[in-house]
Design a protein around this motif. Structure first.
Motif, PDB file in Angstrom:
ATOM      1  N   GLU A   1      -2.673  13.608  -5.597  1.00  0.00           N
ATOM      2  CA  GLU A   1      -2.894  13.421  -4.158  1.00  0.00           C
ATOM      3  C   GLU A   1      -4.251  12.793  -3.890  1.00  0.00           C
ATOM      4  O   GLU A   1      -4.390  11.892  -3.068  1.00  0.00           O
ATOM      5  CB  GLU A   1      -2.791  14.756  -3.435  1.00  0.00           C
ATOM      6  CG  GLU A   1      -1.379  15.273  -3.408  1.00  0.00           C
ATOM      7  CD  GLU A   1      -1.288  16.666  -2.836  1.00  0.00           C
ATOM      8  OE1 GLU A   1      -2.211  17.081  -2.115  1.00  0.00           O
ATOM      9  OE2 GLU A   1      -0.292  17.343  -3.135  1.00  0.00           O
TER      10      GLU A   1
ATOM     11  N   TYR B   1       1.064   4.259  -2.639  1.00  0.00           N
ATOM     12  CA  TYR B   1       0.557   5.593  -2.286  1.00  0.00           C
ATOM     13  C   TYR B   1       1.545   6.673  -2.708  1.00  0.00           C
ATOM     14  O   TYR B   1       1.185   7.665  -3.334  1.00  0.00           O
ATOM     15  CB  TYR B   1       0.304   5.647  -0.782  1.00  0.00           C
ATOM     16  CG  TYR B   1       0.001   7.018  -0.248  1.00  0.00           C
ATOM     17  CD1 TYR B   1      -1.235   7.610  -0.473  1.00  0.00           C
ATOM     18  CD2 TYR B   1       0.949   7.731   0.473  1.00  0.00           C
ATOM     19  CE1 TYR B   1      -1.522   8.866   0.017  1.00  0.00           C
ATOM     20  CE2 TYR B   1       0.668   8.983   0.973  1.00  0.00           C
ATOM     21  CZ  TYR B   1      -0.564   9.555   0.739  1.00  0.00           C
ATOM     22  OH  TYR B   1      -0.839  10.800   1.213  1.00  0.00           O
ATOM     23  N   PHE B   2       2.799   6.452  -2.374  1.00  0.00           N
ATOM     24  CA  PHE B   2       3.784   7.476  -2.709  1.00  0.00           C
ATOM     25  C   PHE B   2       4.099   7.493  -4.194  1.00  0.00           C
ATOM     26  O   PHE B   2       4.332   8.555  -4.775  1.00  0.00           O
ATOM     27  CB  PHE B   2       5.061   7.265  -1.896  1.00  0.00           C
ATOM     28  CG  PHE B   2       4.916   7.676  -0.472  1.00  0.00           C
ATOM     29  CD1 PHE B   2       4.768   9.018  -0.144  1.00  0.00           C
ATOM     30  CD2 PHE B   2       4.884   6.750   0.539  1.00  0.00           C
ATOM     31  CE1 PHE B   2       4.607   9.419   1.167  1.00  0.00           C
ATOM     32  CE2 PHE B   2       4.723   7.137   1.852  1.00  0.00           C
ATOM     33  CZ  PHE B   2       4.587   8.466   2.162  1.00  0.00           C
TER      34      PHE B   2
ATOM     35  N   GLY C   1       1.318   9.349  -5.523  1.00  0.00           N
ATOM     36  CA  GLY C   1       1.196  10.676  -4.938  1.00  0.00           C
ATOM     37  C   GLY C   1       2.334  11.622  -5.271  1.00  0.00           C
ATOM     38  O   GLY C   1       2.145  12.836  -5.258  1.00  0.00           O
ATOM     39  N   ILE C   2       3.507  11.098  -5.523  1.00  0.00           N
ATOM     40  CA  ILE C   2       4.630  11.999  -5.809  1.00  0.00           C
ATOM     41  C   ILE C   2       4.887  12.091  -7.309  1.00  0.00           C
ATOM     42  O   ILE C   2       5.128  13.170  -7.845  1.00  0.00           O
ATOM     43  CB  ILE C   2       5.904  11.516  -5.089  1.00  0.00           C
ATOM     44  CG1 ILE C   2       5.698  11.569  -3.580  1.00  0.00           C
ATOM     45  CG2 ILE C   2       7.096  12.386  -5.473  1.00  0.00           C
ATOM     46  CD1 ILE C   2       6.885  11.097  -2.776  1.00  0.00           C
TER      47      ILE C   2
ATOM     48  N   ILE D   1      -4.688   9.015  -2.155  1.00  0.00           N
ATOM     49  CA  ILE D   1      -5.372   8.764  -0.881  1.00  0.00           C
ATOM     50  C   ILE D   1      -6.602   7.903  -1.123  1.00  0.00           C
ATOM     51  O   ILE D   1      -6.957   7.056  -0.305  1.00  0.00           O
ATOM     52  CB  ILE D   1      -5.714  10.077  -0.156  1.00  0.00           C
ATOM     53  CG1 ILE D   1      -6.200   9.814   1.265  1.00  0.00           C
ATOM     54  CG2 ILE D   1      -6.766  10.862  -0.867  1.00  0.00           C
ATOM     55  CD1 ILE D   1      -5.127   9.488   2.224  1.00  0.00           C
TER      56      ILE D   1
ATOM     57  N   LEU E   1       0.813  -1.218   0.000  1.00  0.00           N
ATOM     58  CA  LEU E   1       0.000   0.000   0.000  1.00  0.00           C
ATOM     59  C   LEU E   1       0.843   1.263   0.000  1.00  0.00           C
ATOM     60  O   LEU E   1       0.624   2.170  -0.800  1.00  0.00           O
ATOM     61  CB  LEU E   1      -0.907   0.018   1.235  1.00  0.00           C
ATOM     62  CG  LEU E   1      -2.033  -0.971   1.264  1.00  0.00           C
ATOM     63  CD1 LEU E   1      -2.911  -0.726   2.461  1.00  0.00           C
ATOM     64  CD2 LEU E   1      -2.844  -0.817   0.010  1.00  0.00           C
ATOM     65  N   LEU E   2       1.787   1.311   0.927  1.00  0.00           N
ATOM     66  CA  LEU E   2       2.500   2.561   1.120  1.00  0.00           C
ATOM     67  C   LEU E   2       3.361   2.943  -0.077  1.00  0.00           C
ATOM     68  O   LEU E   2       3.297   4.092  -0.541  1.00  0.00           O
ATOM     69  CB  LEU E   2       3.328   2.467   2.404  1.00  0.00           C
ATOM     70  CG  LEU E   2       3.372   3.760   3.183  1.00  0.00           C
ATOM     71  CD1 LEU E   2       1.974   4.217   3.560  1.00  0.00           C
ATOM     72  CD2 LEU E   2       4.211   3.593   4.421  1.00  0.00           C
TER      73      LEU E   2
END
Lengths: 613, 551
Positions: free
Chosen positions: A182, A170-171, A174-175, A186, A166-167
């Protein structure tokens, strides 16, 4: 449990499998250290790519013994239905949590798909200029998470890897994503986390209801609760230790949970809350967790956003691998562990599948954004997977023809792999175009064929594979699923057949709008340069595989069919025993089974040159 | 106390009880007390004024840690890590029944002493308190810790009250440590007023309970409760007991900062220095949870002795009552804490609400433990172990979080979340450390916070599967699950600001690099957060030892 720790020596697959799993994470850790000086972005890229290639070669060594010379211990035996290359080490003895890995005909091809697509996605990551080092660290962590889910046989371990993905994702969205990154990141995180919390509850429910003492000695060995590497007195002692335990021994072992769930006096079949059985609750909770990942209408809305905003390589991974995790989970966990619930909720799974199939196709038709259209095509295509898995237990209500189930599940598995190839290809093709003209508006394309003939031909081939044109990989899975659903529900079969027309419509229309036409009139027309060699190196393997798997599907069926058929057969047997209440009546039913299996076997044989099983 | 004995024999008995039985198990507290005296002495004598009070305190705490460790070793026999058989609580009553020494006492004291060591090192690095305030600060901290140790071992309602006050009063002063700042003074006043109110309420509740049951000694109270039969007896006795219980619960809830007694917490955390916040959020919470376990198990289960099973069964209603209160408070605390954290812009305030939410998760574990006590002793012990494990990982997670806040405050001169924007560009190491801590607080694998949550949820699930207070436990599971998802938002928002957002234009100072003393401290605190998520058998073995107290 008093099981003596088994040595890695007795588990020939320990190092190969562990290395495949953790090499990306280890390299990610090394990249995080300041060994490669700042500014040397290319070195980071090469290290990252080399890692994915190394992992791919390792998994190839394991999965395709024919290439490297078969016979080394730890390699995968194609055609063997059982769990192979099992690695078992104690992790948390207090909770019977183990480092338990293994591959079979269902997971091995998916591992190979993951490592293969990771190489291509790594190659596709070259244009990423922003924060190169963190990007590659997260990318490699993601690869470990994905492989981990496919090879874990311990539910706790499975969950850990499931969440580990997941993490980084996400990044990565997101980045390195697009303008609304964003929001998309999320949303992705939230949907998946909600699903995984439900999954955690189901895991705990099953854990506390399970008791390995009820399993027979053979089952204990077959499920690796007691390691079959143990010999003689050790084995006897370990078995006795299990059976003489004063209190229930709970387990996270997926194989053991399946054996318990399929046993005649399954503790999971006990009534739990509000009149529903425990397995029904567990099944539903797990199903929600998995279908969010698949994704299925109505929990699909994270997917178009995530895909549109994610950078091209991440879209490839998302579509190619992450969506398969959901289908894999349903196949590996939901049905074998909760067969009773699978039987009663067949309509739900099939219904969800058909709804996403049709909805996804209509939504794809309506899109103006090229990438969004491809994203919705994923929703639609994964609907076939759901339908194929769903018809699994469906026929049981009428007659015990397991061939239709097997056909559906084989089709679903094939569809997952084929979609892994074609959707990754489609996203890559969109990305190639986007890198040049920096927009994805379908209305503003046209005439690409004239400007980039090679690219356009490859792209059209991939899109045809997605469309399901006979001779390409997309066809086989869809056909098998549609055929198998006929037995269950004519209506659903008609719907899924009808969706093929919709699929053809949106793909052909997209091809027409993007590639055909007189000339390109959109922005940045002068940037439409031919494909680079790097891009070709990514596109060509995908196109080749799309054709190869379309022409010679038995390459895949050789892997998946034995395992899938065995699982389906076991569950058919289970259903019969539950339904008729007399498991002894196997003889007559077995005859019906043999008769029934002819149809699917014939279908496989007609595809195959060398013989399926 | 046998009245037949003459005074001499009584004195002999007391002397023996004190010197031979009690004091040997009281060494960690004695060390703390001695250190406090030394710290105060050093202020008085001009020659000794140069002694750095921080290191003096550290020395004393290290002694205390050693003795606490020694007690744990003596209990576990040094062989707990491998054997998973029945662990012995080794319960003894100290000082004529005022305190109880058992594995929970030993574990919590070890935790507190270990935390203090890390905490003092952290304050030395962060620079608050300065050398002027040092002696005051460490005296107060050690004094409060002494009270917390007593909270963890209280066996008598008077001791409960004394210990709570002893832990609280120094905390009020600590909250006002930043003397020049209005917010700090306001925080201290708010805390003190709230605390005084809560203490009064609790004392009233204690007197009600003592009045009905005729004793304050918890094991005796439990016996009396069991002999009373049904709680809904005529004559208002049951009502008096219920009200007494509720009032005591209110006092404990204040220490736990449980909703609806949590209002002091965000203000105190935001007003006081981050260092004080770290102390309150970790040590105070650990002690409060231990005290909750003490009171809940002290009143809800019989002490080991004759007719254990019969008394245990007779106390079913008491446990039902306790579980109801604790579960309700847990659900409320968790939900409100997480929802309120969503709107925060100040990092310390956000962490305050996060602390409140975590108190909720911890209380879920306590509720499950009490619910399971009548059903399956082993499962009940596992639930206590889950709570104790949670506290163990919580030390690192929250101390790291507050350490990062304090150290960033030193370099950025701000504790607003917005001021952390874009830190990834300049200080990737710190951002990664913060990320690990926050993600662990969300409870995602493979980090320590996940294991803690997993253990607590699994205990609640075990209560469901063993049909112990099933409806309540189901509610707790659902609430816990939903809260995990909610909490994602606000923790992740901090990370989002740090990574996605561009740095503010007016930022002049740079955050500290990872390769520095502050960086080393943060690393030292973050490494356990990761390693305890993967190799958690060791700490869990200790936690199981602590859980053995629930016999």
């Amino acid at each position: 449990m008093g099981i003596a720790p088994t040595l890695a020596v007795t588990q020939p697959a320990f190092w190969p499998l562990t290395l495949i799993l953790f090499l990306p994470a280890i390299v990610a850790g090394i990249l995080a250290l300041p060994i490669i000086p700042r500014g040397k972005d290319d070195s980071v890229r090469w290290v990252g790519l080399a890692t994915t290639i190394a992992v791919f070669i390792l998994s190839l060594w394991m999965a395709v013994p024919a290439i490297f010379g078969a016979g080394s211990p730890g390699q995968f035996a194609v055609g063997d239905a059982g769990m192979q290359a099992v690695v078992k080490q104690p992790w948390i003895p207090a909770f019977h949590i183990e480092y338990l890995l293994g591959v079979d005909g269902i997971s091995m091809p998916l591992v190979l798909l993951t490592t293969f697509l990771s190489v291509l996605a790594a190659a596709a990551s070259w244009p990423i200029e922003k924060h190169v080092r963190p990007y590659w660290i997260l990318f490699l962590l993601l690869e470990t998470g994905m492989i981990g889910v496919f090879v874990s046989l311990d539910f706790f371990l499975f969950y850990v890897f499931w969440e580990v993905m997941l993490l980084p994702m996400y990044f990565l969205i997101g980045i390195w994503g697009g303008p609304r990154r964003e929001y998309a990141a999320i949303k992705f995180f939230l949907y998946t986390l909600a699903g995984s919390v439900l999954m955690l509850l189901a895991i705990l429910m099953l854990y506390f209801a399970s008791d390995v003492r009820t399993l027979s000695d053979d089952q204990l060995l077959a499920t690796h609760v007691v390691s079959p590497v143990l010999e003689g007195a050790d084995r006897a002692a370990a078995l006795t230790a299990v059976h003489s335990a004063p209190k229930p021994i709970h387990t996270f072992n997926l194989l053991a949970l399946a054996a318990i769930g399929q046993s005649p006096a399954s503790p999971f079949a006990a009534t739990s809350f509000w009149g529903m059985t425990l397995e029904s609750w567990a099944f539903l909770l797990l199903l929600i967790g998995f279908v969010i990942k698949v994704p299925v209408v109505p929990v699909h809305t994270w997917l178009p956003d995530a895909h549109v905003e994610a950078p091209t390589p991440i879209s490839m991974i998302l579509a190619g691998v992450l969506l398969k995790l959901g289908g894999y989970g349903i196949l590996r966990i939901c049905y074998p562990i909760c067969p009773g619930a699978g039987l009663s909720f067949a309509w739900l799974v099939c219904g969800l599948g058909v709804v996403s199939m049709v909805y996804g196709a209509f939504a794809a038709l309506a899109q103006k954004d090229f990438k969004r259209m491809v994203a919705y095509s994923s929703v639609s295509h994964m609907g076939y997977v759901m339908l194929g898995l769903g018809v699994w237990s469906a026929v049981a209500g009428h007659e015990y023809q397991w061939d239709a189930w097997a056909q559906g599940v084989n089709g679903a598995m094939f569809q997952m792999l084929a979609h892994g190839i074609s959707s990754a290809g489609m996203f890559f093709m969109v990305g190639v175009l986007y890198d040049r003209v920096h927009h994805r508006n379908l209305e503003e394309f046209g005439g690409i064929f004239n400007r980039m003939p090679l690219y356009a031909s490859l792209a059209v081939a991939i899109f045809f594979a997605g469309l399901g044109l006979p001779g390409l990989c997309g066809f086989i899975g869809e056909v098998l699923v549609t055929l198998s659903s006929w037995n269950y529900s004519r209506l659903l079969a008609v719907c899924s057949a009808f969706t093929v027309i919709l699929t053809a419509a949106y793909i052909l229309w997209a091809i027409q709008r993007v590639y055909l036409g007189a000339e390109y009139k959109g922005p940045h027309g002068d940037h439409l340069t031919p494909m680079t060699r790097r891009e070709l190196a990514i596109a060509v393997p995908l196109v080749v595989l799309a054709i190869v798997f379309g022409v010679a599907p038995q390459l895949i069926f050789n892997y998946i069919t034995p395992t899938v058929n065995r699982q389906v057969e076991t569950l058919a047997e289970w259903t019969r025993s539950i339904h008729d209440g007399h498991p002894a009546a196997a003889g007559a039913a077995a005859a019906a089974t043999d008769e029934g299996s002819v149809g699917f076997q014939a279908a496989i044989d007609s595809f195959s040159v060398g013989g399926g099983r | 106390m046998n009245p037949d004995r003459n005074l001499g024999a009584l004195l002999d008995g007391t002397l023996h009880d004190t010197l031979a039985v009690s004091l040997p198990h009281f060494r960690p507290e004695l060390c703390l007390a001695a250190t406090i005296v030394l710290l105060l002495l050093c202020r008085m004598l001009p020659l000794l004024r140069r002694v750095d009070s921080g290191f003096l305190a550290l020395g004393g705490v290290l002694f205390s840690l050693f003795f606490a460790w020694d007690d744990v070793l003596a209990l576990g026999g040094g062989a707990w890590a491998s054997s998973l058989g029945d662990l012995l609580a080794g319960r003894k009553e100290l000082f004529g029944g005022l305190l109880a020494f058992d594995s929970l006492t030993a574990y919590i004291r070890l935790l507190l002493a270990g935390f203090l060591v890390l905490f003092i090192l952290f304050t030395k690095v962060s620079g608050i308190p300065d050398s002027e305030d040092g002696a005051d600060f460490y005296t107060l901290v050690l004094g409060a810790t002494l009270g917390m140790c007593l909270m963890a071992s209280a066996n008598h309602l008077l001791m409960v009250f004394m210990a709570v006050e002893m832990a609280s009063v120094p905390s009020y002063a600590l909250a006002g440590l930043l003397k020049g700042r209005k917010a700090s003074s306001e925080a201290a006043l708010k805390y003190a007023v709230y605390g005084a109110g809560a203490a009064g309420i609790m004392l009233y509740g204690l007197s009600l309970l003592a009045g009905v049951l005729g004793t304050c000694h918890m094991p005796t109270m439990a016996r009396e409760l069991a002999s009373l039969g049904s709680m809904w007896m005529p004559g208002g006795t049951g009502m008096a007991l219920a009200i007494g219980g509720l009032l005591v619960a209110a006092g404990l809830a204040f220490k736990l900062s449980a909703v609806p007694f949590h209002f002091w917490c965000p203000d105190v955390f935001a007003g006081a220095a981050a260092e004080v916040g770290a102390f309150l959020s970790v040590a105070s919470k650990a002690a409060a949870i231990a005290l909750l376990l003490r009171v809940a198990f002290g009143l809800g289960t019989p002490a080991p002795g004759a007719d254990h099973d019969g008394t245990l069964a007779a106390l079913g209603e008491t446990r039902h009552f306790i579980v109801g209160i604790v579960a309700l408070l847990a659900a409320l605390t968790c939900t409100l804490g997480n929802l309120a954290a969503y709107g925060q812009t100040n990092m310390k305030r956000l962490l305050a609400y996060s602390t409140i939410a975590h108190a909720g998760y911890l209380m879920m574990g306590v509720a499950a433990a009490v619910a399971l006590a009548g059903r399956d002793a082993g499962a009940s012990r596992s639930a206590v172990a889950a709570v104790c494990f949670y506290l163990g990982t919580y030390v690192f997670m929250n101390l790291a979080a507050f350490a990062i806040v304090a150290l960033l405050r030193n370099s950025l001169r701000s504790e607003e979340i917005a001021s952390y924007a874009g830190l990834i560009r300049t200080n990737p190491g710190i951002v990664v450390a913060t990320g690990i801590v926050l993600v662990s607080l969300i409870g995602l694998p493979p980090l320590a916070g996940f294991i803690s949550k997993f253990l607590v949820f699994s205990s609640v699930m075990e209560a469901v599967s063993l049909d112990a207070e099933r409806p309540l436990m189901l509610v707790l599971l659902v609430v816990g699950g939903i809260n995990t998802v909610i909490s994602l938002f606000y923790y992740l928002r901090v990370l989002k600001v740090m990574t996605f957002d561009p740095p503010p234009a007016e930022r002049t100072a740079d955050a500290f690099p990872l390769v520095s003393i502050p960086g080393a401290l943060v690393t030292a605190l973050v490494v356990p957060v990761v390693s305890l998520g993967i190799f958690w058998s060791g700490l869990y073995a200790f936690a199981r030892l602590a859980g053995a107290f629930a016999s």
